[in-house]
Motif scaffolding. Sequence first.
Motif, short mmCIF file in Angstrom:
data_model
loop_
_atom_site.label_atom_id
_atom_site.label_comp_id
_atom_site.label_asym_id
_atom_site.label_seq_id
_atom_site.Cartn_x
_atom_site.Cartn_y
_atom_site.Cartn_z
N GLY A 102 -116.52 7.93 70.37
CA GLY A 102 -115.99 6.58 70.24
C GLY A 102 -114.56 6.61 69.71
N ARG A 103 -113.71 5.76 70.27
CA ARG A 103 -112.33 5.69 69.84
C ARG A 103 -112.23 5.36 68.36
N LEU A 104 -111.29 5.99 67.67
CA LEU A 104 -111.19 5.89 66.21
C LEU A 104 -110.00 5.09 65.74
N VAL A 105 -108.96 5.02 66.54
CA VAL A 105 -107.73 4.32 66.16
C VAL A 105 -107.34 3.38 67.29
N GLY A 106 -106.36 2.53 67.03
CA GLY A 106 -105.89 1.60 68.06
C GLY A 106 -105.00 0.54 67.46
N THR A 107 -104.41 -0.25 68.31
CA THR A 107 -103.56 -1.35 67.86
C THR A 107 -104.42 -2.58 67.63
N PRO A 108 -104.47 -3.11 66.41
CA PRO A 108 -105.30 -4.29 66.13
C PRO A 108 -104.83 -5.51 66.92
N ASN A 109 -105.76 -6.37 67.25
CA ASN A 109 -105.42 -7.67 67.83
C ASN A 109 -106.44 -8.69 67.34
N GLU A 110 -106.35 -9.90 67.82
CA GLU A 110 -107.19 -10.98 67.31
C GLU A 110 -108.67 -10.69 67.49
N LEU A 111 -109.05 -10.09 68.60
CA LEU A 111 -110.46 -9.84 68.89
C LEU A 111 -110.96 -8.53 68.30
N THR A 112 -110.07 -7.57 68.15
CA THR A 112 -110.42 -6.27 67.57
C THR A 112 -109.49 -5.99 66.39
N PRO A 113 -109.69 -6.71 65.28
CA PRO A 113 -108.73 -6.64 64.17
C PRO A 113 -108.73 -5.33 63.40
N ARG A 114 -109.84 -4.59 63.47
CA ARG A 114 -109.92 -3.33 62.74
C ARG A 114 -110.54 -2.26 63.62
N ASP B 36 -111.42 16.04 75.47
CA ASP B 36 -111.39 14.60 75.75
C ASP B 36 -109.93 14.15 75.76
N THR B 37 -109.40 13.83 76.94
CA THR B 37 -107.99 13.46 77.04
C THR B 37 -107.70 12.07 76.51
N GLY B 38 -108.73 11.26 76.30
CA GLY B 38 -108.53 9.90 75.80
C GLY B 38 -108.64 9.77 74.30
N ILE B 39 -109.20 10.78 73.64
CA ILE B 39 -109.36 10.74 72.19
C ILE B 39 -108.76 12.03 71.63
N PRO B 40 -107.46 12.03 71.34
CA PRO B 40 -106.81 13.23 70.83
C PRO B 40 -107.44 13.70 69.52
N LEU B 41 -107.48 14.99 69.33
CA LEU B 41 -108.09 15.54 68.12
C LEU B 41 -107.33 15.15 66.86
N ASP B 42 -106.05 14.77 66.99
CA ASP B 42 -105.35 14.33 65.78
C ASP B 42 -105.91 13.02 65.25
N THR B 43 -106.54 12.21 66.13
CA THR B 43 -107.17 10.99 65.64
C THR B 43 -108.47 11.31 64.88
N VAL B 44 -109.14 12.38 65.28
CA VAL B 44 -110.30 12.84 64.51
C VAL B 44 -109.85 13.29 63.13
N ASP B 45 -108.72 13.98 63.08
CA ASP B 45 -108.18 14.41 61.78
C ASP B 45 -107.82 13.22 60.90
N LYS B 46 -107.26 12.17 61.49
CA LYS B 46 -106.94 10.96 60.73
C LYS B 46 -108.21 10.33 60.17
N MET B 47 -109.27 10.34 60.97
CA MET B 47 -110.53 9.77 60.52
C MET B 47 -111.13 10.61 59.39
N LYS B 48 -111.03 11.91 59.50
CA LYS B 48 -111.54 12.78 58.43
C LYS B 48 -110.82 12.48 57.11
N THR B 49 -109.52 12.28 57.17
CA THR B 49 -108.74 11.96 55.97
C THR B 49 -109.19 10.64 55.37
N ALA B 50 -109.41 9.63 56.24
CA ALA B 50 -109.86 8.33 55.75
C ALA B 50 -111.26 8.42 55.14
#
Length: 299
Positions: A199-211, A232-246
Amino acid sequence: MLNESQTQDLSALLPGQSTEAGATRRTALKAAIGVGYAASVLPTLAQTAIKTPADGLVAGDVTIDVKGFGMPAYRAAPAGKTGLPVVLVLSEIFGVHEYIADTARRFARAGYLAIAPELFVRQGDAQGYGEMAKLIAEVISKVPDAQVMGDLDATVAWAAANGGDVKKLGVTGFCWGGRQTWLYAAHNPNVKAAVAWYGRLVGTPNELTPRNPVDVAAQLNGPVLGLYGGADTGIPLDTVDKMKTALAAGGAAARASTFVVYPDAPHAFHADYRPSFRKDAAEDGWKRALAWFQQHGVA
């Protein structure tokens, strides 16, 4: 116009991967296939590699009341049993077709009341589209996260009234449903554990998907096992690293969460009706998912 997060969802599914849209509600192809499909996709859509029988189960469509709206869902459970642990099964962007229904039956055979709600039904028929971009623009992009959370809350209430023990509540989801899995684990305090498949971990917030999951990582109510593909070309491993930090900065459930990354697996490696299917990663992930739920009180 697709925003950045929706474009990322799309890119994760395009190159070298087939789509599910065009399958019937449960078991076969819809009569009308959109012009966006390659003919070679059709045999894959017509069948799954894994066929889980329904004998000994109560399995099929149900309707869940959501404040007066009748939301369709597929449920599977061991026949004649109550007090069952509950697992919500959240689909990809193509809704509850045969692969998702089969996954629910797999959970039922493991002793669960498994429920897969149709979370796009207010916006349109997710299985009636032949073009990925059109599906996302006309249906998926119009689905508010708040609506999904409410629909899942109603699904849990339905489970409580129909043989489920919601004190033993788990949630799992694939792709789009994987993102919602993270969000719901932060939304519902009764979630004991969750398993998010690519599942995607990061993204640009908007009104319908604020977080996005990275924004709610510290607030998880139950630990999440993330199952992701290193290719997975759509979910870069650096976003997994960001999630691990969070997660490391969060509470006990966040810190207990973990990832398994299969180095050579692409997006949708569990989807056994698609060329992206990777048998070894899928089977290992499934075993880990069942063990994760048992470890954290969803059994």
